[in-house]
Design a protein around this motif. Structure first.
Motif, PDB file in Angstrom:
ATOM      1  N   GLU A  74      24.512  18.612  56.218  1.00 36.17           N
ATOM      2  CA  GLU A  74      25.280  19.254  57.287  1.00 36.17           C
ATOM      3  C   GLU A  74      26.685  19.678  56.849  1.00 36.17           C
ATOM      4  N   GLU A  75      27.132  19.253  55.666  1.00 35.04           N
ATOM      5  CA  GLU A  75      28.455  19.650  55.169  1.00 35.04           C
ATOM      6  C   GLU A  75      28.386  20.627  54.003  1.00 35.04           C
ATOM      7  N   ARG A  76      27.214  20.972  53.570  1.00 34.60           N
ATOM      8  CA  ARG A  76      27.097  21.819  52.378  1.00 34.60           C
ATOM      9  C   ARG A  76      27.796  23.159  52.528  1.00 34.60           C
ATOM     10  N   GLU A  77      27.672  23.785  53.668  1.00 40.11           N
ATOM     11  CA  GLU A  77      28.295  25.095  53.860  1.00 40.11           C
ATOM     12  C   GLU A  77      29.822  24.995  53.873  1.00 40.11           C
ATOM     13  N   LEU A  78      30.356  23.900  54.353  1.00 36.15           N
ATOM     14  CA  LEU A  78      31.805  23.686  54.300  1.00 36.15           C
ATOM     15  C   LEU A  78      32.281  23.653  52.849  1.00 36.15           C
ATOM     16  N   TRP A  79      31.663  22.803  52.047  1.00 30.23           N
ATOM     17  CA  TRP A  79      32.079  22.646  50.655  1.00 30.23           C
ATOM     18  C   TRP A  79      31.808  23.913  49.853  1.00 30.23           C
ATOM     19  N   ARG A  80      30.712  24.597  50.157  1.00 28.51           N
ATOM     20  CA  ARG A  80      30.405  25.851  49.467  1.00 28.51           C
ATOM     21  C   ARG A  80      31.476  26.896  49.786  1.00 28.51           C
ATOM     22  N   GLY A  81      31.876  26.971  51.057  1.00 27.91           N
ATOM     23  CA  GLY A  81      32.938  27.899  51.443  1.00 27.91           C
ATOM     24  C   GLY A  81      34.255  27.577  50.758  1.00 27.91           C
ATOM     25  N   LEU A  82      34.592  26.296  50.648  1.00 32.56           N
ATOM     26  CA  LEU A  82      35.822  25.904  49.950  1.00 32.56           C
ATOM     27  C   LEU A  82      35.738  26.261  48.464  1.00 32.56           C
ATOM     28  N   ALA A  83      34.556  26.090  47.877  1.00 31.22           N
ATOM     29  CA  ALA A  83      34.365  26.483  46.473  1.00 31.22           C
ATOM     30  C   ALA A  83      34.568  27.990  46.310  1.00 31.22           C
ATOM     31  N   GLN A  84      34.063  28.778  47.263  1.00 29.78           N
ATOM     32  CA  GLN A  84      34.247  30.224  47.201  1.00 29.78           C
ATOM     33  C   GLN A  84      35.731  30.598  47.296  1.00 29.78           C
ATOM     34  N   LEU A  85      36.475  29.881  48.123  1.00 28.30           N
ATOM     35  CA  LEU A  85      37.918  30.142  48.222  1.00 28.30           C
ATOM     36  C   LEU A  85      38.601  29.897  46.882  1.00 28.30           C
ATOM     37  N   ALA A  86      38.239  28.799  46.229  1.00 27.80           N
ATOM     38  CA  ALA A  86      38.847  28.479  44.933  1.00 27.80           C
ATOM     39  C   ALA A  86      38.462  29.517  43.883  1.00 27.80           C
ATOM     40  N   VAL A  87      37.227  29.995  43.920  1.00 31.40           N
ATOM     41  CA  VAL A  87      36.805  31.031  42.975  1.00 31.40           C
ATOM     42  C   VAL A  87      37.512  32.345  43.294  1.00 31.40           C
ATOM     43  N   GLY A  88      37.718  32.629  44.575  1.00 34.97           N
ATOM     44  CA  GLY A  88      38.462  33.831  44.946  1.00 34.97           C
ATOM     45  C   GLY A  88      39.875  33.802  44.386  1.00 34.97           C
ATOM     46  N   LEU A  89      40.543  32.656  44.493  1.00 36.96           N
ATOM     47  CA  LEU A  89      41.875  32.518  43.920  1.00 36.96           C
ATOM     48  C   LEU A  89      41.814  32.645  42.398  1.00 36.96           C
ATOM     49  N   THR A  90      40.770  32.102  41.788  1.00 32.96           N
ATOM     50  CA  THR A  90      40.588  32.222  40.342  1.00 32.96           C
ATOM     51  C   THR A  90      40.510  33.691  39.933  1.00 32.96           C
ATOM     52  N   HIS A  91      39.672  34.459  40.631  1.00 26.49           N
ATOM     53  CA  HIS A  91      39.530  35.874  40.291  1.00 26.49           C
ATOM     54  C   HIS A  91      40.843  36.628  40.490  1.00 26.49           C
ATOM     55  N   ALA A  92      41.537  36.353  41.580  1.00 28.70           N
ATOM     56  CA  ALA A  92      42.824  37.015  41.825  1.00 28.70           C
ATOM     57  C   ALA A  92      43.821  36.653  40.728  1.00 28.70           C
ATOM     58  N   ALA A  93      43.784  35.406  40.260  1.00 29.48           N
ATOM     59  CA  ALA A  93      44.688  34.970  39.200  1.00 29.48           C
ATOM     60  C   ALA A  93      44.316  35.584  37.849  1.00 29.48           C
ATOM     61  N   ARG A  94      43.059  35.908  37.667  1.00 25.59           N
ATOM     62  CA  ARG A  94      42.611  36.556  36.433  1.00 25.59           C
ATOM     63  C   ARG A  94      42.855  38.061  36.470  1.00 25.59           C
ATOM     64  N   GLY A  95      43.298  38.577  37.616  1.00 27.72           N
ATOM     65  CA  GLY A  95      43.556  40.003  37.745  1.00 27.72           C
ATOM     66  C   GLY A  95      42.407  40.789  38.349  1.00 27.72           C
ATOM     67  N   ASN A  96      41.322  40.114  38.735  1.00 33.55           N
ATOM     68  CA  ASN A  96      40.182  40.781  39.371  1.00 33.55           C
ATOM     69  C   ASN A  96      40.457  40.813  40.877  1.00 33.55           C
ATOM     70  N   ARG A  97      41.210  41.796  41.290  1.00 33.30           N
ATOM     71  CA  ARG A  97      41.654  41.873  42.683  1.00 33.30           C
ATOM     72  C   ARG A  97      40.491  42.121  43.645  1.00 33.30           C
ATOM     73  N   THR A  98      39.565  42.996  43.291  1.00 38.17           N
ATOM     74  CA  THR A  98      38.444  43.294  44.185  1.00 38.17           C
ATOM     75  C   THR A  98      37.579  42.055  44.395  1.00 38.17           C
ATOM     76  N   ALA A 117      43.856  37.528  50.727  1.00 33.17           N
ATOM     77  CA  ALA A 117      42.914  38.627  50.476  1.00 33.17           C
ATOM     78  C   ALA A 117      43.542  39.969  50.842  1.00 33.17           C
ATOM     79  N   THR A 118      44.232  40.019  51.965  1.00 40.37           N
ATOM     80  CA  THR A 118      44.894  41.257  52.383  1.00 40.37           C
ATOM     81  C   THR A 118      45.989  41.628  51.394  1.00 40.37           C
ATOM     82  N   GLU A 119      46.760  40.650  50.972  1.00 44.74           N
ATOM     83  CA  GLU A 119      47.829  40.883  49.995  1.00 44.74           C
ATOM     84  C   GLU A 119      47.256  41.388  48.676  1.00 44.74           C
ATOM     85  N   VAL A 120      46.176  40.778  48.227  1.00 44.36           N
ATOM     86  CA  VAL A 120      45.544  41.168  46.966  1.00 44.36           C
ATOM     87  C   VAL A 120      44.997  42.592  47.071  1.00 44.36           C
ATOM     88  N   ASP A 121      44.398  42.928  48.209  1.00 40.28           N
ATOM     89  CA  ASP A 121      43.882  44.291  48.415  1.00 40.28           C
ATOM     90  C   ASP A 121      44.989  45.334  48.358  1.00 40.28           C
TER      91      ASP A 121
END
Length: 184
Positions: free
Chosen positions: A94-118, A160-164
């Motif tokens: 019942e918590e998998r989607e919560l943790w998966r969403g948090l993992a996606q947020l961290a990966v999103g920050l990773t991509h933005a930090a690597r310069g992959n804005r999209t 996300a808006t700032e990165v866009d």
């Protein structure tokens, strides 16, 4: 190359590749043992990288949140994503989607930090949506394990808006790290 035996898809040998050249764990599964930088990018063999997060660690939720926050504060969102991934894979269904969403947020920050804005903006929004959807569901809530889900989703959408909109270089992951439990 099919990766299993040092051959290409037609069975012809690939120069410089053999079974022994592949990184494998003790069970024979492929594992990339190359050193990595703070954003999880592979470095050449022999280079000095940052210590990697061990995989498959089962932590209590509070420990997962604290470890992920520490890594985010250090500017290592890729490593924080691995902590969230462990929680997603080992936690209750019942918590998998919560943790998966948090993992996606961290990966999103990773991509933005690597310069992959999209990719960064896309993953930040996807993760925010997953966290928000989980919080609104029957098993969800606004502050599971002390997490400030409203604050985290607002942070992700704002970034996300700032990165866009930005045309500059990579995002500073340390300066833009979220506060998982709210303002310090």
């Amino acid at each position: 190359m099919d990766g299993a035996n040092g051959t290409n898809g037609a069975g012809s040998p690939v120069p410089g590749r053999t079974d022994a050249a592949r990184d494998r764990d003790h069970e024979g599964r492929a594992r990339n043992a190359r050193p990595r930088d703070g954003l999880g990018r592979p470095l050449p063999y022999g280079a000095e990288g940052v210590p990697r997060q061990p995989e498959g660690i089962v932590r209590p939720p509070a420990q997962s949140v604290a470890e992920a926050q520490r890594l985010l504060d250090e500017g290592k969102p890729f490593h924080a994503h691995e902590v969230f991934e462990d929680a997603w894979k080992s936690g209750p269904d019942e918590e998998r989607e919560l943790w998966r969403g948090l993992a996606q947020l961290a990966v999103g920050l990773t991509h933005a930090a690597r310069g992959n804005r999209t990719g960064g903006a896309r993953l930040l929004r996807r993760g925010a949506g997953a966290v928000e959807e989980w919080a609104a569901g029957p098993g969800g809530g606004p502050r599971p394990h002390g997490l400030d889900l409203a604050g985290v989703t607002a942070w992700a959408r704002e970034l996300a808006t700032e990165v866009d909109r930005a045309s500059g270089g990579p995002v500073d992951p340390r300066a833009r790290a979220p506060r998982l439990r709210g303002a310090a």
